[in-house]
Design a protein around this motif. Structure first.
Motif, mmCIF file in Angstrom:
data_model
loop_
_atom_site.group_PDB
_atom_site.id
_atom_site.type_symbol
_atom_site.label_atom_id
_atom_site.label_comp_id
_atom_site.label_asym_id
_atom_site.label_seq_id
_atom_site.Cartn_x
_atom_site.Cartn_y
_atom_site.Cartn_z
ATOM 1 N N ALA A 167 -4.978 2.406 3.342
ATOM 2 C CA ALA A 167 -6.037 2.268 2.349
ATOM 3 C C ALA A 167 -6.874 3.534 2.284
ATOM 4 O O ALA A 167 -7.268 3.988 1.203
ATOM 5 N N ALA B 283 2.043 1.799 -3.486
ATOM 6 C CA ALA B 283 0.955 2.343 -4.308
ATOM 7 C C ALA B 283 0.748 3.826 -4.024
ATOM 8 O O ALA B 283 0.487 4.612 -4.943
ATOM 9 N N VAL C 87 -8.639 -0.057 -4.927
ATOM 10 C CA VAL C 87 -7.856 -1.276 -4.784
ATOM 11 C C VAL C 87 -8.765 -2.463 -5.097
ATOM 12 O O VAL C 87 -9.825 -2.621 -4.499
ATOM 13 N N GLY D 191 -12.959 0.294 -3.973
ATOM 14 C CA GLY D 191 -12.496 -0.743 -4.887
ATOM 15 C C GLY D 191 -13.402 -1.949 -4.826
ATOM 16 O O GLY D 191 -14.617 -1.810 -4.682
ATOM 17 N N THR E 226 -11.343 2.203 -0.248
ATOM 18 C CA THR E 226 -10.794 2.765 -1.491
ATOM 19 C C THR E 226 -11.824 2.825 -2.612
ATOM 20 O O THR E 226 -11.491 3.194 -3.737
ATOM 21 N N LEU F 142 -5.202 6.033 0.156
ATOM 22 C CA LEU F 142 -5.391 5.742 -1.269
ATOM 23 C C LEU F 142 -6.790 6.146 -1.714
ATOM 24 O O LEU F 142 -6.982 6.687 -2.810
ATOM 25 N N LEU G 184 -8.916 -6.359 -4.925
ATOM 26 C CA LEU G 184 -8.238 -7.435 -4.213
ATOM 27 C C LEU G 184 -8.808 -8.784 -4.608
ATOM 28 O O LEU G 184 -10.028 -8.990 -4.586
ATOM 29 N N TYR H 187 -4.295 -6.395 -6.235
ATOM 30 C CA TYR H 187 -3.526 -7.220 -5.302
ATOM 31 C C TYR H 187 -4.053 -8.648 -5.319
ATOM 32 O O TYR H 187 -5.264 -8.871 -5.251
ATOM 33 N N LEU I 238 0.824 -1.202 0.000
ATOM 34 C CA LEU I 238 0.000 0.000 0.000
ATOM 35 C C LEU I 238 0.862 1.257 0.000
ATOM 36 O O LEU I 238 0.530 2.261 -0.657
ATOM 37 N N LEU J 270 -4.857 -0.108 -8.009
ATOM 38 C CA LEU J 270 -3.959 -1.113 -7.466
ATOM 39 C C LEU J 270 -4.683 -2.442 -7.512
ATOM 40 O O LEU J 270 -5.827 -2.562 -7.054
#
Length: 235
Positions: free
Chosen positions: A148, A118, A158, A182, A180, A151, A160, A132, A115, A130
Motif C-alpha cells: 500500500a 494495482a 485505494v 485513499g 495511500t 501505491l 476500500l 476494493y 495490490l 484502486l
C-alpha cells in the motif's frame, strides 16, 4: 478463519463522511483520469455482493461514460491461490458478461495479489485509483501495508468498501486507506444502493473531477450530491 466482529457501536454515517472527506483531498491526476482497477473478493462469502457488483459496475460505466468515459480492469481472487486480472474494459455490458461467468469459490483472502496487480497497472498503464470490495482479511497486514505504501508513493489512492464488521479487516483496510491517501467505508448487505451511489461518484470523480460530479448531481446522482457537499468552492 474469519475473526469475530468488534463490539464498537455502528458508525456507518461517520464512515461515509470520512470517505467523502478523503475523496475531496485526493483530486484526480489528469494523466491517469478514467482508469480504475476494480478489485473484488470472490470467495464463497461474497456471492451476494458479487452479484450486486455485476450490476453496480455497469452503472459506473454508464454514469462516467456520459461525461468523460471510464476504463476498468477487473481483479478478483477465489479458491486455492487463484487471482486474476482482466484486460481493460471500456464497455460495462462486456465486463458484466465476463463477471456473470465467474463463480465464487471457497478460499482465503489474497489482497496482497490485488495490490501487486494495482502496482503493475500503475506502472504500465497509469490509473486514477484502486477500488476494493471485501469482507475480511486473512494475511500479514505488514506485507499489505508495504505494498500500500508503494501505491501511495505512486499517487494511487485505494478506496476500500467493507461489507460487515470484521474488526481485523477494518483495521487493515483503514491503514491501507491511510497509507495511500485513499478512503475506507463500511456497508451492510442491505445497503447495495448506497454502495452503488458512492462507487458511481468515485468513478465519475476519477474521470472528470468536480465538473463531472456537478453534471452527475444534475442528473439526480445521490452519491455526487454527498461528495459535492464535502468539496470546497472551486475544489
Amino acid at each position: 478463519m474469519r475473526q469475530e466482529a468488534d463490539s464498537r457501536p455502528p458508525s456507518a454515517a461517520a464512515d461515509v463522511a470520512a470517505f467523502l472527506q478523503k475523496a475531496r483531498e485526493t483530486p484526480p491526476d489528469p494523466g491517469r483520469s478514467g482508469r480504475l482497477v476494480f478489485a473484488l473478493d470472490a470467495t464463497m462469502s461474497r456471492q451476494p455482493t458479487w452479484d450486486q457488483a455485476c450490476h453496480i459496475q455497469a452503472e459506473m460505466f454508464r454514469e462516467a461514460g456520459q461525461i468523460s468515459g471510464l476504463e476498468i480492469k477487473l481483479v478478483y481472487f477465489r479458491g486455492f491461490g487463484e487471482c486474476r486480472a482482466s484486460r481493460w474494459f471500456k464497455d460495462g455490458q462486456e465486463l458484466a458478461a465476463v463477471m456473470s461467468r465467474i463463480s465464487c469459490q471457497g478460499g482465503r483472502t489474497q489482497i496482497g495479489k490485488v495490490l501487486t496487480a494495482a502496482l503493475k497497472a500503475a506502472s504500465d498503464d497509469k490509473i486514477a485509483a484502486l477500488v476494493y470490495v471485501g469482507d475480511c482479511m486473512e494475511e500479514n497486514v505488514d506485507v499489505l501495508c508495504d505494498k500500500a505504501g508503494q501505491l501511495g508513493m505512486l499517487g494511487v489512492p485505494v478506496f476500500l468498501f467493507q461489507e460487515g464488521r470484521d474488526g481485523v479487516a477494518e483495521r487493515a483496510f483503514r491503514e491501507i486507506a491511510r497509507l495511500t491517501n485513499g478512503a475506507f467505508c463500511r456497508f451492510d448487505a442491505g445497503a447495495a444502493q448506497q454502495l452503488a451511489d458512492l462507487l458511481k461518484a468515485v468513478a465519475v470523480f476519477a474521470s472528470g473531477g468536480r465538473p463531472a460530479l456537478q453534471q452527475l448531481e444534475r442528473q439526480g446522482g445521490r452519491g455526487a450530491t454527498l461528495l459535492l457537499s464535502q468539496l470546497p468552492p472551486g475544489g
